[in-house]
Write an enzyme that holds these catalytic residues in place. Structure first.
Site, PDB file in Angstrom:
ATOM      1  N   CYS A  23       1.169  -1.275  -0.163  1.00 21.41           N
ATOM      2  CA  CYS A  23      -0.165   0.491  -0.120  1.00 21.41           C
ATOM      3  C   CYS A  23       0.629   1.273  -0.022  1.00 21.41           C
ATOM      4  O   CYS A  23       1.938   0.877  -0.260  1.00 21.41           O
ATOM      5  CB  CYS A  23      -0.916   0.631   1.399  1.00 21.41           C
ATOM      6  SG  CYS A  23      -0.237   0.288   2.920  1.00 21.41           S
ATOM      7  N   ASP A 402       0.173  15.517 -38.192  1.00 18.77           N
ATOM      8  CA  ASP A 402       0.492  15.633 -39.813  1.00 18.77           C
ATOM      9  C   ASP A 402      -0.078  14.763 -40.439  1.00 18.77           C
ATOM     10  O   ASP A 402       0.181  13.828 -40.402  1.00 18.77           O
ATOM     11  CB  ASP A 402       2.175  15.757 -39.049  1.00 18.77           C
ATOM     12  CG  ASP A 402       3.440  16.376 -39.923  1.00 18.77           C
ATOM     13  OD1 ASP A 402       3.046  17.041 -40.501  1.00 18.77           O
ATOM     14  OD2 ASP A 402       3.710  15.590 -40.571  1.00 18.77           O
TER      15      ASP A 402
END
Length: 710
Positions: A23, A402
C-alpha cells in the site's frame, strides 16, 4: 578527473528495487525510515514501479532494516528478481494459519464451556498475539508519533475489543486483516508484472566476437562496436546495426507489432527482439543502460510514479478523512454513554467505526489502475509518460494529424516532370543541387530522382542559398539566381501564372500530387510533381477514431487540392492545408478552445511546437528516435497509428475504472458508517467492508490487463 566526478554522482544517487510493497502508506513509511538512515541525505520511493532512489551512502542490509516493518526485500536495480516463497509458505502466512487454528479451537471451547470461561479467552488472546504481533508493533510506534494509518486504527480496535471483552471478534479482525494485506500485496505484484516481464525480455549475455575470438559476455561488459553474433531463434541482447546477414525479426517487445520485419545490412535492430530465420552479425551501438528497451522500462517506471489528477484528489481527501474518522469514532464511543448509553456497546461501535474508517481501498484505487494501464500499454508498443496523460487521453475530443510521415509514409517520389525550357537533365541537375541544402521532405524526392538519372549534383557549385519560409528556396547557380518552391511563390514573383500552366498544376494537385516549380524571376522552367504514398494503416485508424466520436483533423503545409486527395482517402473529418509552422501552432490552440482536449500526432521533431501546444503530444516511431521518446507525452513505438484507437480505449477504460473505484470505496464506507445509527455495525462487518472494498477495487483495476490491441 571527470571519471571521478561521475563515480561520485553515481554513488550519491543510487536506485534499488523493492519487493513487498502492498500500500502507498507502507511506501511512505519506508521512504521516511530510509531518510533517517545514517549517511542518507535524501530518498524517494516510486510505489508504482516498486523502487527506491537513495542519495548518500547506505547498504542493502540497512535498507532492509528500514523496511523490516513490512518484511521488504531490497536488491540492486540491475540484479535479477528475487524469487520469494509462495504466499502460502511465507512466515507471515504460517502465523495466520496458527492464529486461525487457535481461533477455531477457542470458538469450539466457547460453544462447549461458555464465553465467560477463562480457557477460550486465553485461546483468543494467543490467537491475537500470534496473528497480530507485527501489526501491534507498527501500530504502537505510530500511535506514539500520533500517526493514524491502518496499523494504528487496527491496533486501537483490536486492543479495545479485548478490553471490553470481545476477544473472539478481536482475534477474527486480526486474521482477516492479515489475509487482506497478503492479498493486496499479491494484487499489486500482479499489476507490476507487465514491467517485470519487460525486464526479462532481453538476454543477460550474448555471443560476442572481438578480433578473431568469440566469447559469451555479460551485457554489462559488452562495449560499443563489439560484434554480436545472433543465431536463429535467439533474442538480441543489445541495440545495434546489422553488418552481415539478412533475417526477419519479431519486434513485438519494442513496437507491439507481432508481424516480423526483414532486417539486412545497415538496418537498426533492438535489444529484446527475436531473430527468427537467418544468422546475423550486429555491431553494438549502445551500452546496455542506453538501449531502447532500457529507455522504455525507465520511462514507464517514471510514468508510474507520476501522480494522476484523480490520485492527487484522493491523497488530499485521505489526508483529512482519516483524522475526521478518528475524532468521529471517539465521539461515538464517548458521547452516548455520557447521556445514559451503555459504555460497552458504544465503545464497541466506536471501534468498528475506526476499522471502517481506514482509507486503504480509496488510496490504492487510483495507483493500481494507473500502474496496470501503463504497463499494459508498454507491452503493446505504446509508451504513456504519466498518469496525467493517460487520463487526458481518455478525455480527448479531437486529434490533429501531421500529413507527411504520419498519415503518409513520408517517402515522396517524383512522378512527373514537365519542362518548358531547356534540357530536362540540366534542369533536374540545377534543382537537385539547390535542394541539397533544403530540409524540406520533398527535397529528398528530387535528390533521389537525380541519383536515379546518374546526375552528379554534388559537383555543382551553389552560392547565396536562402530559404524562403513555407514557400521554397533560392540560390545562385552559374551566376543565375534560381527559385525552387510552391506555385504560390511564383504567383508572387510573376504576379500571376499563365492559364495553361495553372490548369496543369490544378490537374496534378487534384491527383494528390504536390507540385514544385523551378524558375527564375522572369520565367518558369520546369514543374516537378511529387507524390507521397498513404500508409495502409491510416484509413483503418481514422475510421475507428471517427466511430468513437473523435474529431479528426489533418494539418499540412501542402496545397489544398493535394491535401484534399489524401484527406478523403484517409477519411479525416477536417482538412487544413497551406499551413506554415506557426499556422499549425495557432490551429492547435484554436482546436483546444473549441474541443478543450486535443491531441497532436507528428514525428516529434518538425512538429515540436504543435506537439507542445496540444493537450497530449503523440510521436510516431519512438523505437527509432530518441527525440520522440523524450519530447512526446505518448510515443507510438511502431509507425502505426492503429495503436491510437487502442490507447484511447485503454485510457477511457482506466478513467471509468478509477471513477468506479473511488465511488465504490466512498459508498461502502458511508453505508457501513450509517449502520452505527441503528447500532448494527459490528467489527465483523467493519473488517469485511474494509477488506472487501480494497480487494474489489484492486481486482477491478486488474481488468485493465485484459484490454487488448484489436
Amino acid at each position: 578527473m571527470s571519471n571521478r566526478n561521475t563515480n561520485l554522482s553515481e554513488e550519491e544517487m543510487k536506485t534499488y528495487r523493492v519487493q513487498g510493497f502492498s500500500c502507498t502508506s507502507c511506501a511512505s513509511t519506508f521512504e521516511k525510515n530510509v531518510k533517517e538512515l545514517p549517511g542518507v541525505q535524501d530518498a524517494k520511493v516510486n510505489f508504482g514501479a516498486s523502487k527506491v532512489s537513495v542519495q548518500g551512502k547506505t547498504t542493502i542490509e540497512e535498507l532492509e532494516k528500514a523496511g523490516a516493518f513490512e518484511n521488504l526485500k531490497v536488491r540492486d536495480e540491475k540484479e535479477q528478481k528475487i524469487e520469494t516463497e509462495p504466499f502460502w509458505r511465507q512466515k507471515e502466512t504460517i502465523k495466520v494459519y496458527l492464529s486461525a487454528l487457535l481461533l477455531v479451537v477457542s470458538w469450539g471451547l466457547a460453544a462447549q464451556l461458555g464465553e465467560e470461561v477463562l480457557l477460550p479467552k486465553v485461546g483468543y488472546a494467543a490467537s491475537i498475539l500470534i496473528g497480530g504481533y507485527s501489526l501491534f508493533i507498527k501500530g504502537v510506534k505510530n500511535l506514539s508519533k500520533l500517526q493514524f494509518d491502518m496499523n494504528t486504527l487496527m491496533t486501537i480496535a483490536v486492543l479495545g475489543a479485548a478490553i471490553i471483552g470481545e476477544w473472539g471478534e478481536g482475534a477474527t479482525v486480526v486474521i482477516l486483516f492479515a489475509i487482506s494485506e497478503a492479498l493486496e500485496r499479491y494484487s499489486m505484484d500482479k499489476a507490476r508484472q507487465s514491467i517485470e516481464s519487460l525486464m526479462d525480455i532481453a538476454p543477460k549475455e550474448a555471443l560476442i566476437r572481438r578480433g578473431n575470438e568469440e566469447m559469451i559476455v555479460h551485457v554489462e561488459d559488452i562495449q560499443i562496436n563489439d560484434i554480436m553474433i545472433v543465431k536463429p531463434g535467439q533474442k538480441l541482447a543489445m541495440d545495434g546495426m546489422v553488418i552481415k546477414g539478412t533475417s526477419t525479426l519479431n519486434q513485438a517487445a519494442i513496437t507491439g507489432e507481432s508481424v516480423p520485419v526483414t532486417k539486412t545490412i545497415e538496418d537498426e535492430v533492438f535489444a529484446g527482439t527475436l531473430n527468427e530465420e537467418g544468422l546475423i552479425e550486429v555491431k553494438v551501438t549502445k551500452r546496455v543502460e542506453d538501449t531502447t528497451l532500457s529507455k522504455i522500462i525507465h520511462l514507464v517506471e517514471e510514468a508510474q510514479a507520476e501522480r494522476a489528477p484523480s490520485q492527487a484528489f484522493v491523497d488530499k481527501f485521505a489526508k483529512y478523512y482519516t483524522p475526521v474518522i478518528v475524532i468521529l469514532a471517539f465521539l461515538i464511543a464517548v458521547m452516548p454513554p455520557l447521556f445514559g448509553g451503555d459504555w460497552s456497546e458504544w465503545v464497541y461501535q466506536g471501534l468498528a467505526v475506526l476499522v471502517v474508517g481506514c482509507p486503504c481501498a480509496l488510496v490504492v484505487s487510483t495507483p493500481v489502475s494507473i500502474v496496470t494501464a501503463i504497463g499494459n500499454a508498454a507491452k503493446n508498443g505504446v509508451l504513456i509518460k504519466g498518469g496525467i496523460y493517460l487520463e487526458e487521453t481518455g478525455a480527448l475530443k479531437a486529434i490533429a494529424f501531421d500529413k507527411t510521415g504520419t498519415l503518409t509514409k513520408g517517402v515522396p517520389a517524383v512522378t512527373d516532370i514537365v519542362n518548358f525550357s531547356g534540357n530536362e537533365d540540366d534542369l533536374l541537375l540545377i534543382t537537385a543541387a539547390i535542394e541539397k541544402g533544403s530540409q524540406h521532405p520533398l527535397a529528398s524526392a528530387i535528390l533521389r530522382k537525380a541519383e536515379e538519372s546518374g546526375l552528379r549534383y554534388n559537383e555543382v557549385s551553389v552560392e547565396d542559398f536562402q530559404s524562403i519560409t513555407g514557400k521554397g528556396v533560392k540560390a545562385k547557380v552559374n551566376n543565375q539566381i534560381y527559385y525552387v518552391g510552391s506555385p504560390k511563390l511564383f504567383e508572387e514573383l510573376h504576379e500571376n501564372l499563365e492559364t495553361d500552366r495553372r490548369k496543369k498544376i490544378n490537374d496534378m494537385q487534384t491527383q494528390g500530387k504536390t507540385v514544385m516549380v523551378l524558375g527564375t524571376e522572369k520565367e518558369i522552367l520546369s514543374f516537378f510533381a511529387v507524390a507521397d504514398e498513404m500508409r495502409e494503416s491510416s484509413k483503418d485508424a481514422i475510421g475507428k477514431l471517427n466511430n468513437i466520436g473523435i474529431a479528426t483533423v489533418m494539418l499540412t503545409g501542402d496545397n489544398y487540392r493535394t491535401a484534399e486527395a489524401i484527406g478523403k482517402q484517409a477519411g479525416v473529418s477536417t482538412i487544413k492545408a497551406d499551413l506554415l509552422p506557426e499556422d499549425k501552432l495557432n490551429l492547435i490552440k484554436e482546436l483546444r478552445d473549441n474541443h478543450n482536449s486535443v491531441a497532436m500526432v507528428g514525428d516529434g521533431v518538425n512538429d515540436a511546437p504543435a506537439l507542445a501546444a496540444s493537450t497530449v503530444g503523440v510521436a510516431m516511431g519512438g523505437a527509432g528516435t530518441d527525440t520522440a521518446l523524450e519530447t512526446a507525452d505518448i510515443a507510438l513505438m511502431s509507425d502505426d497509428i492503429r495503436k491510437l484507437p487502442y490507447t484511447i480505449k485503454l485510457s477511457r477504460k482506466t478513467l471509468a475504472i478509477i471513477k468506479q473505484n473511488i465511488t465504490f470505496s466512498i459508498a461502502i464506507k458511508v453505508l457501513a458508517l450509517l449502520l452505527v445509527i441503528p447500532g448494527w455495525l459490528t467489527l465483523w462487518i467493519a473488517i469485511f467492508a474494509d477488506m472487501g472494498a480494497t480487494l474489489l477495487v484492486t481486482l477491478n483495476a486488474l481488468r485493465l490487463l485484459r484490454v487488448k490491441d484489436k
